[in-house]
Design an enzyme around this catalytic site. Structure first.
Site, PDB file in Angstrom:
ATOM      1  CG  ASP A  91      -0.131   0.564   2.388  1.00 31.78           C
ATOM      2  OD1 ASP A  91       0.964  -0.641   2.516  1.00 31.78           O
ATOM      3  OD2 ASP A  91       0.059   0.970   3.545  1.00 31.78           O
ATOM      4  CD  GLU A 156       4.158   0.629   7.469  1.00 30.22           C
ATOM      5  OE1 GLU A 156       4.525   0.904   8.324  1.00 30.22           O
ATOM      6  OE2 GLU A 156       3.749   1.470   5.958  1.00 30.22           O
TER       7      GLU A 156
HETATM    8 ZN   LIG Z   1       6.271   3.001   4.563  1.00 24.79          ZN
END
Ligand SMILES: [Zn+2]
Length: 402
Positions: A91, A156
């Protein structure tokens, strides 16, 4: 080893094409209004199947019903009982203000040894470098000493709930394993992050009594009491929690008074309510709850003395796990790799921020955060250097083969 290092150089064009293709499939975290990682993961899953002995996919489903895939590709080692994990996240944050970009964020431009695009360095480089380390080994017909695990996670950038944290109870990661998180670093790759500070954000609301500024005896000035509280806490914490730890930069805990919300609109009114915030980054040797308890006591005393009421709300809190020991196997190995391949004497240290390495440290698996990067994460015109992908791929191959 020689074959693998040369192979990585030879694969340069393929490395660039891989990165360009991957970044052309946007994977903006849905927490920031993006479409998520699903399409990018489909591309990567296919790629992993070309080189891995085993590929597993763990789909989390988020609160909006979106699939949040996590990919785990394993190349079996001579010893199959341990694994060297390299963790990259798929992501990205959004492109932000598009007018600040000189290049289209999702149609990567290759120029002067750099690839421009959102997610190239954060965290595309980790994915591409670890992938080509593995691919070069396969092409040279060599197996890693222990399993090599490539983990490409979702989410994340928004806290890892549907990413790494979702994987933590899947019996993948074992006490004896080695973990590298290539998600922070410096320009020459000489910094190995082994520790993080605890962090807490507090919202402080002081309730007093509004009055005309010419009649202060009719009111309770929340702003004055809020300031007094802020400065007293500031002074108290710096005096009481003053230890230094050379691992970190800066070496001490930081206690900052930060955001201030607006109070009244006009100058001649005594504010009845006052809101400000603290940002504390605390050395792991201190107990966050104890610090918060101390602050509550000060709030109570000042409240009693002034007639105001001071509320303390925890906005965010993360307790740092014990640091990865400086003499742990993964640190020593990485230092050796950097010395041998690049002639670098790497130094270890701690940072004030947080990464997914904390999740491993928390369960006793030593993890390092390391990469060779320009610090352009989350910025317009984000780029990664092709040279850095190649150099980091060699380090990962070295770790796997030695
Ligand atoms: Zn990162």
């Amino acid at each position: 080893m020689k074959c693998v290092l040369e192979k990585i150089d030879e694969l340069r064009e393929e490395i660039v094409n891989f990165m360009v293709k991957m970044i052309s499939i946007p994977a903006v975290n849905p927490a920031f209004g993006g479409e998520g990682e699903k399409k990018r993961a489909e591309f990567l899953e296919k790629k992993l199947r070309e080189i891995c002995d085993e590929v597993k996919r763990y789909d989390a489903v988020d609160e909006n019903g979106l699939t949040r895939p996590n990919l785990v590709g394993i190349i079996f080692g001579e010893n199959k009982n341990r694994t060297l994990w390299i963790i990259g996240h798929m992501d990205t944050v959004p492109e932000g203000d598009i007018s600040l970009w000189n290049y289209p964020p999702y149609e990567p431009v290759v120029k002067e040894g750099k690839i421009y695009g959102r997610g190239t360095v954060d965290n595309g480089q980790a994915i591409v470098a670890s992938y080509f380390a593995a691919k070069a080994m396969l092409m040279c017909g060599v197996r890693p000493k222990i399993n090599l695990g490539l983990v490409f996670v979702s989410d994340e950038e928004a806290g890892s709930k549907y990413g790494l944290h979702y994987l933590m109870d899947k019996d993948l990661f074992m006490k004896d394993d080695l973990v590298v998180v290539p998600d922070a670093g410096n320009e020459d790759g000489s910094f190995i992050e082994i520790a993080e500070k605890s962090a807490v954000w507090l919202k402080i609301t002081t309730h007093g009594k509004q009055a005309h500024a010419s009649m202060p005896h009719m009111g309770i000035n929340a702003h004055r009491i809020g300031m007094r509280f802020a400065l007293e806490v500031d002074e108290y914490l710096h005096r009481t929690y003053s230890a230094k730890n050379k691992l970190f930069n800066p070496p001490e805990s930081t206690f900052e008074i930060t955001k201030k919300e607006k109070n009244v609109d006009n100058i001649n009114t005594i504010p009845g309510t006052d809101v400000f915030y603290f940002d504390f980054r605390v050395l792991p040797e201190y107990d966050l709850d104890r610090i918060i308890e101390d602050i509550k006591n000060i709030a109570e005393r000042i409240g009693k003395e002034s007639g105001a009421k001071i509320d303390i709300q925890i906005v965010q809190k993360s307790v740092a796990p014990p640091p990865t020991p400086e003499n742990s196997e993964i640190v020593v190995k990485l230092k050796n790799a950097l010395k041998t391949l690049r002639g670098i004497d790497a130094r270890v240290g701690g940072i004030g921020g947080g990464t997914v390495a904390a999740a491993f440290r928390r369960i006793g698996i030593p993890a390092v955060v390391w990469a060779t990067i320009d610090e352009v994460e989350h910025q317009p015109n984000e780029f990664c250097r092709i040279e850095n992908i190649i150099k980091d791929a060699k380090v990962f191959a070295y770790l796997a083969l030695n």
